[in-house]
Design an enzyme around this catalytic site. Sequence first.
Site, PDB file in Angstrom:
ATOM      1  N   VAL A 124      -0.736  12.906  25.993  1.00 56.67           N
ATOM      2  CA  VAL A 124      -0.957  11.627  25.313  1.00 56.67           C
ATOM      3  C   VAL A 124      -0.815  11.755  23.806  1.00 56.67           C
ATOM      4  O   VAL A 124      -0.241  10.890  23.140  1.00 56.67           O
ATOM      5  CB  VAL A 124      -2.347  11.066  25.677  1.00 56.67           C
ATOM      6  CG1 VAL A 124      -2.702   9.877  24.785  1.00 56.67           C
ATOM      7  CG2 VAL A 124      -2.381  10.644  27.140  1.00 56.67           C
ATOM      8  N   GLU A 125      -1.319  12.848  23.255  1.00 64.18           N
ATOM      9  CA  GLU A 125      -1.354  12.983  21.798  1.00 64.18           C
ATOM     10  C   GLU A 125       0.004  13.295  21.174  1.00 64.18           C
ATOM     11  O   GLU A 125       0.303  12.809  20.076  1.00 64.18           O
ATOM     12  CB  GLU A 125      -2.362  14.065  21.400  1.00 64.18           C
ATOM     13  CG  GLU A 125      -3.812  13.702  21.670  1.00 64.18           C
ATOM     14  CD  GLU A 125      -4.290  12.551  20.808  1.00 64.18           C
ATOM     15  OE1 GLU A 125      -3.615  12.199  19.820  1.00 64.18           O
ATOM     16  OE2 GLU A 125      -5.352  11.987  21.124  1.00 64.18           O
ATOM     17  N   SER A 126       0.825  14.112  21.837  1.00 64.25           N
ATOM     18  CA  SER A 126       2.103  14.475  21.203  1.00 64.25           C
ATOM     19  C   SER A 126       3.261  14.597  22.176  1.00 64.25           C
ATOM     20  O   SER A 126       4.302  15.148  21.828  1.00 64.25           O
ATOM     21  CB  SER A 126       1.958  15.817  20.457  1.00 64.25           C
ATOM     22  OG  SER A 126       1.854  16.896  21.385  1.00 64.25           O
TER      23      SER A 126
END
Length: 266
Positions: A124-126
């Site tokens: 989700v973050e990167s």
Amino acid sequence: LRNTKSLILLAGFLAFSLGTVLGAIEAYSAKCVESLWPSAKRAGVTRATFDRAFQGFKLDPEVVEAARYQPEYVKPIGEYVDRAVSAKRLEVGQQKLVEYGALLDALEARYGVDRHIIVAIWGVESNYGEQPGDKNVIHSLATLICSGTKSKYARSQINSALKIMQRGDVPFEAMNGSWAGAMGHTQFIPTTYTAYAADYDGDGKRDIWTNIPDALASTASYLKVSKWQPGATWGYEVKLPKGFNPKDRKSTRLNSSHMSESRMPS
């Protein structure tokens, strides 16, 4: 001929005005940056580090625009989740579970954090390191401060960012991240990095930008210190009572009687 002269004069006036405006912006930016020095000095940042960090600094309009338009705040939750948790992202996540199985075994044993949570955060973050952000973290934070956009937040992060650079965990040129200064594979902001990042491979650097073991260990470390509870699910489906007012603190204290029996999958 008269019209030609008028156009030349107008163009000259516009060029002069534009130059004056740009000059004023550059002067303001330089003054704003220098105003950050006393606080940085008290935090232990050297003048050499400070000058290197702000060399060539200019306000970044893309950072300001991004700060004013955050999709998680303006998009419907369904649309946001569908994009963040796409079929392709789930497929790649399954591959990462296999590819980094040995590392995830070790992280689960050391930190007690489920591998699926670690990999989900990474995705989700990167997008598993494919989209970590390409903005210089220090310049992004300075832009937020000097533009007055989320300035309070950025001021709370800038000295930590400068000290990360000074410590040498990452070269200045590679210290990139999001418009908000979130860094690396799992997007740590500078203060979170300072408090929780881990040097998993023992090379003396907490490299969350290019070192996947360090990045995932840092994520697990953060969750453990934040009192992660092994075996607990991450969320619950609830039914709000009639008359629920999200602005009323008393009404937000839901008890178990308001929870449905179904739980969201971890």
